[in-house]
Write a protein that holds these residues in place. Structure first.
Motif, PDB file in Angstrom:
ATOM      1  N   THR A   1     -15.387  -3.252  -9.293  1.00 15.29           N
ATOM      2  CA  THR A   1     -15.606  -2.773  -7.918  1.00 15.29           C
ATOM      3  C   THR A   1     -15.280  -3.854  -6.893  1.00 15.29           C
ATOM      4  O   THR A   1     -14.659  -3.580  -5.848  1.00 15.29           O
ATOM      5  N   THR A   2     -15.679  -5.084  -7.171  1.00 12.89           N
ATOM      6  CA  THR A   2     -15.367  -6.188  -6.259  1.00 12.89           C
ATOM      7  C   THR A   2     -13.865  -6.405  -6.160  1.00 12.89           C
ATOM      8  O   THR A   2     -13.331  -6.665  -5.063  1.00 12.89           O
ATOM      9  N   ALA A   3     -13.155  -6.303  -7.288  1.00  8.46           N
ATOM     10  CA  ALA A   3     -11.703  -6.482  -7.273  1.00  8.46           C
ATOM     11  C   ALA A   3     -11.025  -5.400  -6.446  1.00  8.46           C
ATOM     12  O   ALA A   3     -10.099  -5.679  -5.665  1.00  8.46           O
ATOM     13  N   PHE A   4     -11.475  -4.164  -6.584  1.00  6.31           N
ATOM     14  CA  PHE A   4     -10.893  -3.089  -5.784  1.00  6.31           C
ATOM     15  C   PHE A   4     -11.151  -3.309  -4.293  1.00  6.31           C
ATOM     16  O   PHE A   4     -10.277  -3.045  -3.456  1.00  6.31           O
ATOM     17  N   ASN A   5     -12.338  -3.794  -3.953  1.00  3.95           N
ATOM     18  CA  ASN A   5     -12.639  -4.041  -2.541  1.00  3.95           C
ATOM     19  C   ASN A   5     -11.906  -5.243  -1.986  1.00  3.95           C
ATOM     20  O   ASN A   5     -11.842  -5.411  -0.766  1.00  3.95           O
ATOM     21  N   MET A   6     -11.363  -6.101  -2.857  1.00  2.00           N
ATOM     22  CA  MET A   6     -10.584  -7.244  -2.393  1.00  2.00           C
ATOM     23  C   MET A   6      -9.090  -6.940  -2.310  1.00  2.00           C
ATOM     24  O   MET A   6      -8.283  -7.834  -2.061  1.00  2.00           O
ATOM     25  N   LEU A   7      -8.704  -5.699  -2.506  1.00  2.90           N
ATOM     26  CA  LEU A   7      -7.290  -5.343  -2.350  1.00  2.90           C
ATOM     27  C   LEU A   7      -6.870  -5.553  -0.897  1.00  2.90           C
ATOM     28  O   LEU A   7      -7.596  -5.169   0.026  1.00  2.90           O
ATOM     29  N   PRO A   8      -5.697  -6.136  -0.665  1.00  2.00           N
ATOM     30  CA  PRO A   8      -5.263  -6.425   0.717  1.00  2.00           C
ATOM     31  C   PRO A   8      -4.690  -5.189   1.399  1.00  2.00           C
ATOM     32  O   PRO A   8      -3.489  -5.069   1.628  1.00  2.00           O
ATOM     33  N   VAL A   9      -5.559  -4.269   1.753  1.00  5.84           N
ATOM     34  CA  VAL A   9      -5.107  -3.042   2.391  1.00  5.84           C
ATOM     35  C   VAL A   9      -6.206  -2.532   3.314  1.00  5.84           C
ATOM     36  O   VAL A   9      -7.401  -2.652   3.013  1.00  5.84           O
ATOM     37  N   GLY A  10      -5.811  -1.974   4.449  1.00  8.41           N
ATOM     38  CA  GLY A  10      -6.723  -1.289   5.353  1.00  8.41           C
ATOM     39  C   GLY A  10      -7.874  -2.144   5.819  1.00  8.41           C
ATOM     40  O   GLY A  10      -7.736  -3.324   6.150  1.00  8.41           O
ATOM     41  N   CYS A  11      -9.065  -1.504   5.834  1.00  4.27           N
ATOM     42  CA  CYS A  11     -10.278  -2.162   6.313  1.00  4.27           C
ATOM     43  C   CYS A  11     -11.173  -2.605   5.168  1.00  4.27           C
ATOM     44  O   CYS A  11     -12.358  -2.860   5.372  1.00  4.27           O
ATOM     45  N   LEU A  12     -10.633  -2.677   3.939  1.00  5.98           N
ATOM     46  CA  LEU A  12     -11.385  -3.273   2.847  1.00  5.98           C
ATOM     47  C   LEU A  12     -11.635  -4.742   3.125  1.00  5.98           C
ATOM     48  O   LEU A  12     -11.013  -5.338   4.016  1.00  5.98           O
ATOM     49  N   ASP A  13     -12.507  -5.344   2.348  1.00  2.91           N
ATOM     50  CA  ASP A  13     -12.783  -6.770   2.545  1.00  2.91           C
ATOM     51  C   ASP A  13     -11.519  -7.602   2.378  1.00  2.91           C
ATOM     52  O   ASP A  13     -11.281  -8.555   3.132  1.00  2.91           O
TER      53      ASP A  13
ATOM     54  N   GLY B   1      -7.291   4.986  -4.587  1.00  3.56           N
ATOM     55  CA  GLY B   1      -6.296   5.174  -3.536  1.00  3.56           C
ATOM     56  C   GLY B   1      -6.714   6.235  -2.540  1.00  3.56           C
ATOM     57  O   GLY B   1      -6.541   6.065  -1.322  1.00  3.56           O
ATOM     58  N   LEU B   2      -7.287   7.343  -3.026  1.00  2.00           N
ATOM     59  CA  LEU B   2      -7.766   8.387  -2.117  1.00  2.00           C
ATOM     60  C   LEU B   2      -8.934   7.885  -1.277  1.00  2.00           C
ATOM     61  O   LEU B   2      -9.040   8.209  -0.081  1.00  2.00           O
ATOM     62  N   TYR B   3      -9.803   7.094  -1.880  1.00  2.00           N
ATOM     63  CA  TYR B   3     -10.935   6.541  -1.130  1.00  2.00           C
ATOM     64  C   TYR B   3     -10.457   5.660   0.020  1.00  2.00           C
ATOM     65  O   TYR B   3     -10.968   5.749   1.148  1.00  2.00           O
ATOM     66  N   VAL B   4      -9.469   4.812  -0.245  1.00  2.00           N
ATOM     67  CA  VAL B   4      -8.954   3.939   0.809  1.00  2.00           C
ATOM     68  C   VAL B   4      -8.276   4.760   1.898  1.00  2.00           C
ATOM     69  O   VAL B   4      -8.463   4.504   3.101  1.00  2.00           O
ATOM     70  N   LEU B   5      -7.484   5.755   1.508  1.00  2.00           N
ATOM     71  CA  LEU B   5      -6.781   6.573   2.498  1.00  2.00           C
ATOM     72  C   LEU B   5      -7.749   7.350   3.380  1.00  2.00           C
ATOM     73  O   LEU B   5      -7.506   7.535   4.576  1.00  2.00           O
ATOM     74  N   ILE B   6      -8.853   7.801   2.820  1.00  2.00           N
ATOM     75  CA  ILE B   6      -9.783   8.631   3.576  1.00  2.00           C
ATOM     76  C   ILE B   6     -10.740   7.779   4.406  1.00  2.00           C
ATOM     77  O   ILE B   6     -11.008   8.079   5.581  1.00  2.00           O
ATOM     78  N   CYS B   7     -11.260   6.712   3.828  1.00  2.00           N
ATOM     79  CA  CYS B   7     -12.358   5.973   4.464  1.00  2.00           C
ATOM     80  C   CYS B   7     -11.986   4.613   5.035  1.00  2.00           C
ATOM     81  O   CYS B   7     -12.651   4.140   5.967  1.00  2.00           O
ATOM     82  N   GLN B   8     -10.956   3.928   4.488  1.00  2.00           N
ATOM     83  CA  GLN B   8     -10.758   2.529   4.819  1.00  2.00           C
ATOM     84  C   GLN B   8      -9.315   2.185   5.189  1.00  2.00           C
ATOM     85  O   GLN B   8      -8.923   1.029   5.072  1.00  2.00           O
ATOM     86  N   ARG B   9      -8.529   3.132   5.615  1.00  2.00           N
ATOM     87  CA  ARG B   9      -7.107   2.861   5.827  1.00  2.00           C
ATOM     88  C   ARG B   9      -6.818   2.149   7.149  1.00  2.00           C
ATOM     89  O   ARG B   9      -5.777   1.509   7.301  1.00  2.00           O
ATOM     90  N   THR B  10      -7.699   2.240   8.141  1.00  2.00           N
ATOM     91  CA  THR B  10      -7.435   1.678   9.468  1.00  2.00           C
ATOM     92  C   THR B  10      -7.704   0.177   9.485  1.00  2.00           C
ATOM     93  O   THR B  10      -8.771  -0.261   9.054  1.00  2.00           O
ATOM     94  N   PRO B  11      -6.779  -0.641   9.973  1.00  2.00           N
ATOM     95  CA  PRO B  11      -7.030  -2.086  10.069  1.00  2.00           C
ATOM     96  C   PRO B  11      -8.163  -2.391  11.040  1.00  2.00           C
ATOM     97  O   PRO B  11      -8.532  -1.565  11.889  1.00  2.00           O
ATOM     98  N   GLU B  12      -8.700  -3.589  10.909  1.00  2.00           N
ATOM     99  CA  GLU B  12      -9.783  -4.013  11.796  1.00  2.00           C
ATOM    100  C   GLU B  12      -9.230  -4.274  13.200  1.00  2.00           C
ATOM    101  O   GLU B  12      -8.060  -4.636  13.374  1.00  2.00           O
ATOM    102  N   LYS B  13     -10.075  -4.083  14.207  1.00  2.00           N
ATOM    103  CA  LYS B  13      -9.671  -4.343  15.586  1.00  2.00           C
ATOM    104  C   LYS B  13      -9.457  -5.839  15.794  1.00  2.00           C
ATOM    105  O   LYS B  13     -10.050  -6.661  15.109  1.00  2.00           O
ATOM    106  N   PRO B  14      -8.615  -6.211  16.750  1.00  2.00           N
ATOM    107  CA  PRO B  14      -8.327  -7.638  16.956  1.00  2.00           C
ATOM    108  C   PRO B  14      -9.540  -8.403  17.453  1.00  2.00           C
ATOM    109  O   PRO B  14     -10.461  -7.844  18.060  1.00  2.00           O
TER     110      PRO B  14
END
Length: 570
Positions: free
Chosen positions: A460-472, A511-524
């Motif tokens: 789970t930690t590895a998936f949340n460290m993927l460099p995409v969207g608003c994940l960690d 992939g579906l979880y990221v697209l639905i919940c975490q795809r938007t980058p963080e605000k500047p």
């Protein structure tokens, strides 16, 4: 579209809320306009209901005045003859009428307004004294002539005041700080202003000086952002990227507070996550579960009535330690975020845990509730959670492997299919080195529940460290290398997840979880330009490399050579 906007509950709600803030008109048949500068009868505070003109009476422009102005603008363009050029022409005619119009009595004025605009509600004069209304007329939009562009502008975010922009250009920018060359829209909806020009000193010093002067000039009304100049043709002569300054209102740029419904949703999601973790603990004892229950949930061709679920109750108590371990890892992950955010005065939202019946949880969605001061803060807060969760997961994993190889604790071991260890290249190799060839090259492997908790936590930690969207991982990459780098890494990550290269069978739900919940980058950040340093970038590269090793599954040839599970075909 005009009809839909006119009938929208948001429009009527806005109108009804603004109506409560309006000043009452005093009916007087003999008095002209009580305030100089407004030719309409009955205007007692310098703001007329029929136009957007106002006269300064010495009182500060509070929220009430801004609300009244918005009400007036809504009324002006929503009448049958008040939109666009016709409304401006009518204002010019009224201004030319001057004092003559001021002598018109209340009944004639109200009647002429009804005849000209047709926008007054008939209920406003159906009761009370005829010819005189005790309350301001209600809004009743004309659908045919409504100006949808102006309506969207009014209901959209507050834009920067042009008078403030003029004062900022005159008093903040100059030859010694920032030489302004042009202005551009700024923000998601172009509600702000981007000042483009040439920097006249060190960017951090100039930015701190401009922020201080902006507070002295406008108070806490705006936020100033230092960002990279868009479409820049080269770097700054002093080194680094060319910078520009963006201006946004605080109510637009700052995140909103956590609502009661968000607390309720967070609690419900946490209860569902607890249930999914208990389900994971029960599934880990698949070898000892009743055969009818195992067949019902694993065999797609199973027929007949569902089994009695009460047969699972004796296994719930034995599943709790594993559930506690998975929950502890996720809670420790969130504690890491909060411990890193506290000394930097960064506010975080409550975590929204997302249940997952394969790993117990997808992790948690934690939002920033304050604007980040710089990219170093974004990197540190984002990376602290995965590092804390990975440290606890790795400890559980190693302790569980040591207990699995100790014959004394054989009564606490559970039997799991050996093919599960083929799901991760890194973790499979560590397990093979610890447990040995004979234990791993079998149909099932006896392991301690801590191994499963540590494995699920590391995955789970590895998936949340993927460099995409608003994940960690996406936030950390955006802080270390910028938003443009995040776009390229995000496309690569989506491709690898879609092909099943990362995560194997878990790639599609993640992939579906990221697209639905975490795809938007963080605000500047406020300072979205300053470099984070070499060691932070190097640490991120090492962590991403470990993430890839954790999520790449063992291919059949390597698994057979290492003896990780029984491979019957290549």
């Amino acid at each position: 579209m005009a009809a839909a906007l006119a009938s929208s509950p948001l429009v009527h709600l806005t109108a009804s809320r603004l109506r409560l803030l309006l000043p009452r008109h005093r009916a007087s048949a003999s008095s002209p306009a009580s305030t100089p500068g407004c030719s309409r009868w009955g205007c007692s505070r310098g703001v007329c209901l029929g136009c957007s003109r106002g006269v300064s009476l010495g009182w500060k422009p509070t929220v009430e005045l801004r609300a009244i102005k918005r009400y007036d603008r809504l009324r002006c363009f929503s009448t049958d003859g008040g939109g666009g050029e016709e409304g401006e022409k009518r204002d010019e005619e009224e201004a030319a009428a001057g004092p003559a119009e001021a002598q018109v009595g209340p009944a004639e004025e109200l009647g002429s307004e009804r005849t000209r605009s047709g926008s007054f509600s008939s209920s406003s004069s159906s009761s009370g004294t005829p010819g005189i209304s005790s309350e301001p007329p209600l809004l009743n939009f004309s659908v045919d002539n409504i100006d949808t562009v102006k309506l969207l502008e009014l209901l959209g975010p507050e834009k920067v005041d042009p008078a403030d922009v003029k004062a900022i250009k005159e008093k903040l920018f100059g030859y010694t700080t920032f030489w302004l060359t042009k202005e551009e829209p700024f923000g998601d909806l172009e509600e702000g202003v981007l000042f483009v020009g040439n920097l006249r000193g060190k960017r951090e010093e100039i930015f701190a000086k401009l922020q201080r002067q902006l507070r002295e000039l406008t108070g806490d009304k705006y936020n100033l952002f230092m960002v990279e100049e868009p479409n820049s043709e080269g770097e700054d002569p002093r080194g680094g990227p060319r910078v520009s300054f963006g201006l946004l209102r605080k109510e637009v740029s700052e995140p909103g507070p956590t609502t009661l419904w968000q607390y309720v949703i967070s609690l419900l999601l946490f209860l569902l996550t607890m249930f999914s973790c208990v389900e994971l603990g029960i599934a880990s004892k698949i070898s000892s579960l009743p055969p009818e229950i195992v067949t019902y949930f694993t065999d797609p061709n199973a027929t007949g009535p569902p089994p009695d679920m009460q047969l699972l109750l004796p296994f719930v108590e034995s599943a709790l330690p594993l559930a506690y371990g998975v929950l502890a890892i996720q809670l420790f992950h969130e504690v890491g975020h909060f411990l890193a955010a506290f000394p930097k005065n960064v506010k975080l939202s409550i975590p929204f845990f997302i249940p997952n019946f394969t790993l117990g949880t997808f992790g948690a969605i934690t939002q920033f509730k304050s604007i980040l001061p710089d990219r170093k803060t974004m990197f540190d807060v984002s990376i602290a959670g995965p590092v804390a969760g990975a440290a606890l997961s790795l400890s559980m994993f190693f302790v569980g492997l040591l207990l699995s190889s100790n014959p004394v604790g054989a009564s606490d071991l559970v039997e799991v299919p050996s093919q599960l260890f083929q799901g991760s290249l890194l973790l499979g190799l560590i397990s093979r080195a610890t447990l040995g060839y004979r234990a791993m090259h079998a149909a099932t492997v006896s392991i301690h529940p801590l191994v499963i908790a540590g494995w699920c936590g590391l995955t789970t930690t590895a998936f949340n460290m993927l460099p995409v969207g608003c994940l960690d991982g996406g936030r950390a990459l955006q802080g270390a290398f910028g938003k443009d780098a995040l776009f390229g890494f995000g496309l690569t990550t989506y491709s690898l997840l879609g092909l099943g290269v990362l995560g194997g069978p878990l790639s599609l739900p993640w992939g579906l979880y990221v697209l639905i919940c975490q795809r938007t980058p963080e605000k500047p950040c406020l300072n979205d330009v300053s470099d984070v340093g070499t060691w932070r970038r190097a640490a991120l590269i090492v962590l991403v490399f470990l993430v890839v090793l954790t999520l790449i599954p063992l291919w059949d040839e390597l698994a057979e050579d290492l003896g990780v599970g029984l491979v019957t075909s290549f």
